[in-house]
Design a protein around this motif. Structure first.
Motif, short mmCIF file in Angstrom:
data_model
loop_
_atom_site.label_atom_id
_atom_site.label_comp_id
_atom_site.label_asym_id
_atom_site.label_seq_id
_atom_site.Cartn_x
_atom_site.Cartn_y
_atom_site.Cartn_z
N ARG A 64 -8.59 36.19 26.03
CA ARG A 64 -7.55 36.08 25.19
C ARG A 64 -7.78 34.90 23.91
O ARG A 64 -7.55 35.39 22.82
N VAL A 65 -8.14 34.10 24.37
CA VAL A 65 -8.52 32.88 23.34
C VAL A 65 -9.49 33.28 22.41
O VAL A 65 -9.06 33.09 21.11
N SER A 66 -10.65 33.95 22.87
CA SER A 66 -11.46 34.46 21.74
C SER A 66 -11.20 35.49 20.87
O SER A 66 -11.49 35.81 19.86
N GLU A 67 -10.09 36.18 21.29
CA GLU A 67 -9.29 37.35 20.57
C GLU A 67 -8.34 36.96 19.83
O GLU A 67 -7.75 37.76 19.03
N ILE A 68 -7.87 35.59 19.76
CA ILE A 68 -6.52 35.29 19.19
C ILE A 68 -6.52 35.34 17.72
O ILE A 68 -5.71 35.45 17.02
N ASP A 69 -7.69 34.83 17.22
CA ASP A 69 -8.15 35.03 15.65
C ASP A 69 -7.82 36.56 15.11
O ASP A 69 -7.25 36.68 14.20
N LEU A 70 -7.96 37.58 15.94
CA LEU A 70 -7.74 38.97 15.45
C LEU A 70 -6.19 39.18 15.49
O LEU A 70 -5.88 39.76 14.66
#
Length: 91
Positions: A64-70
C-alpha cells in the motif's frame, strides 16, 4: 511476548478442544487437560502463527505504501496548461 486469550475466547477454545476429542479421538479430554493443551499450543505454536500474521500485515502495508504515490500524485506546473486549454476552448 506471551500470547494471551481473553477469558471468553479461552473458554470457547477449551470447549472446542473438548468437542474435538469427543468426536475424533477414542478418549475424552477433561476441562483441565484441554486448558493445559491450549496453553501448550499458545506457547509453542502460537508465536509462529502470530509472526506469520505480522509478516502478512507488513507485506500488505508495504504494498500500500509503495502504491500511495499513484493514489495521491499530482502533476506539477499545470496552471498554464489548464489556462491554455481553457483559452483554446473559448475560441
Amino acid at each position: 511476548m506471551a500470547i494471551e486469550l481473553p477469558k471468553d475466547l479461552r473458554q470457547q477454545a477449551i470447549a472446542s478442544i473438548e468437542r474435538y476429542f469427543a468426536e475424533n479421538m477414542e478418549e475424552r479430554i477433561g476441562n483441565v487437560a484441554a486448558g493445559a493443551l491450549l496453553g501448550f499450543f499458545l506457547e509453542e505454536i502460537g508465536p509462529a502463527i502470530y509472526n506469520k500474521g505480522v509478516l502478512d500485515v507488513q507485506e500488505r502495508l508495504q504494498t500500500r505504501v509503495s502504491e500511495i504515490d499513484l493514489e495521491v500524485h499530482e502533476d506539477e506546473f499545470q496552471y498554464w496548461r489548464r489556462f491554455e486549454k481553457a483559452r483554446r476552448g473559448k475560441s
